[in-house]
Motif scaffolding. Structure first.
Motif, PDB file in Angstrom:
ATOM      1  N   VAL A   6       0.838  -1.208   0.000  1.00  0.00           N
ATOM      2  CA  VAL A   6       0.000   0.000   0.000  1.00  0.00           C
ATOM      3  C   VAL A   6       0.870   1.255   0.000  1.00  0.00           C
ATOM      4  O   VAL A   6       0.571   2.225  -0.702  1.00  0.00           O
ATOM      5  N   ASP A   7       1.959   1.245   0.767  1.00  0.00           N
ATOM      6  CA  ASP A   7       2.882   2.386   0.776  1.00  0.00           C
ATOM      7  C   ASP A   7       3.437   2.632  -0.627  1.00  0.00           C
ATOM      8  O   ASP A   7       3.502   3.773  -1.093  1.00  0.00           O
ATOM      9  N   LEU A   8       3.851   1.551  -1.284  1.00  0.00           N
ATOM     10  CA  LEU A   8       4.402   1.676  -2.635  1.00  0.00           C
ATOM     11  C   LEU A   8       3.343   2.170  -3.608  1.00  0.00           C
ATOM     12  O   LEU A   8       3.601   3.072  -4.410  1.00  0.00           O
ATOM     13  N   VAL A  58      10.980   8.333  -7.176  1.00  0.00           N
ATOM     14  CA  VAL A  58       9.669   8.361  -6.525  1.00  0.00           C
ATOM     15  C   VAL A  58       9.676   7.516  -5.249  1.00  0.00           C
ATOM     16  O   VAL A  58       9.102   7.897  -4.233  1.00  0.00           O
ATOM     17  N   LEU A  59      10.350   6.373  -5.308  1.00  0.00           N
ATOM     18  CA  LEU A  59      10.333   5.423  -4.191  1.00  0.00           C
ATOM     19  C   LEU A  59      11.643   5.404  -3.398  1.00  0.00           C
ATOM     20  O   LEU A  59      11.913   4.444  -2.681  1.00  0.00           O
ATOM     21  N   LYS A  60      12.446   6.461  -3.487  1.00  0.00           N
ATOM     22  CA  LYS A  60      13.774   6.410  -2.869  1.00  0.00           C
ATOM     23  C   LYS A  60      13.720   6.138  -1.363  1.00  0.00           C
ATOM     24  O   LYS A  60      14.553   5.386  -0.851  1.00  0.00           O
ATOM     25  N   ASN A  61      12.773   6.697  -0.649  1.00  0.00           N
ATOM     26  CA  ASN A  61      12.680   6.439   0.801  1.00  0.00           C
ATOM     27  C   ASN A  61      12.283   4.995   1.084  1.00  0.00           C
ATOM     28  O   ASN A  61      12.809   4.369   2.013  1.00  0.00           O
ATOM     29  N   GLU A  62      11.359   4.481   0.291  1.00  0.00           N
ATOM     30  CA  GLU A  62      10.905   3.112   0.474  1.00  0.00           C
ATOM     31  C   GLU A  62      11.996   2.110   0.094  1.00  0.00           C
ATOM     32  O   GLU A  62      12.239   1.139   0.810  1.00  0.00           O
ATOM     33  N   ILE A  63      12.667   2.372  -1.038  1.00  0.00           N
ATOM     34  CA  ILE A  63      13.724   1.466  -1.510  1.00  0.00           C
ATOM     35  C   ILE A  63      14.868   1.405  -0.504  1.00  0.00           C
ATOM     36  O   ILE A  63      15.475   0.349  -0.302  1.00  0.00           O
ATOM     37  N   ALA A  64      15.145   2.514   0.153  1.00  0.00           N
ATOM     38  CA  ALA A  64      16.223   2.555   1.145  1.00  0.00           C
ATOM     39  C   ALA A  64      15.971   1.591   2.306  1.00  0.00           C
ATOM     40  O   ALA A  64      16.913   1.163   2.976  1.00  0.00           O
ATOM     41  N   GLN A  65      14.717   1.226   2.523  1.00  0.00           N
ATOM     42  CA  GLN A  65      14.360   0.329   3.620  1.00  0.00           C
ATOM     43  C   GLN A  65      14.190  -1.126   3.168  1.00  0.00           C
ATOM     44  O   GLN A  65      13.841  -1.980   3.974  1.00  0.00           O
TER      45      GLN A  65
END
Length: 88
Positions: A6-8, A58-65
C-alpha cells in the motif's frame, strides 16, 4: 519497519497517472523485497533507464528500507501490444 504494498502504491499513484499497477511482495510477507510493474503515460518518450530512474526517485525512501527491488515499466501502447501478443 517493513514497507507495505500500500505504501508503494500510494507513492507511485501520487507521482504519476497510472494505467496499470502490479506490486508483488517477493519476500514471503516480510516487506523487504518487492517487484513492481507500472504502466503509465508518464513513460512516453523515455527510455527504460530514464523510466527506472524516475521510479527509483519516486520510491527512494521506500527502496532505502528494502533488501531488494525490481521493476518493469511500460507505456500504455507497449502494454496493449504485449497483451495482444499474449492473446494471439
Amino acid at each position: 519497519m517493513p514497507i507495505s504494498a500500500v505504501d508503494l502504491e500510494n507513492a507511485i499513484r501520487a507521482a504519476m497517472p497510472v494505467t496499470h499497477l502490479e506490486i508483488e511482495d517477493t519476500s514471503n510477507g516480510c516487506g523487504e523485497n518487492y517487484s513492481v510493474f507500472v504502466v503509465s503515460q508518464a513513460f512516453e518518450g523515455k527510455n527504460t533507464l530514464a523510466r527506472h530512474r524516475f521510479i527509483n526517485e519516486v520510491l527512494k525512501n521506500e527502496i532505502a528500507q528494502m533488501h531488494a527491488f525490481s521493476q518493469k515499466t511500460l507505456t500504455p501502447a507497449q502494454w496493449e501490444a504485449q497483451i495482444a501478443k499474449q492473446t494471439s
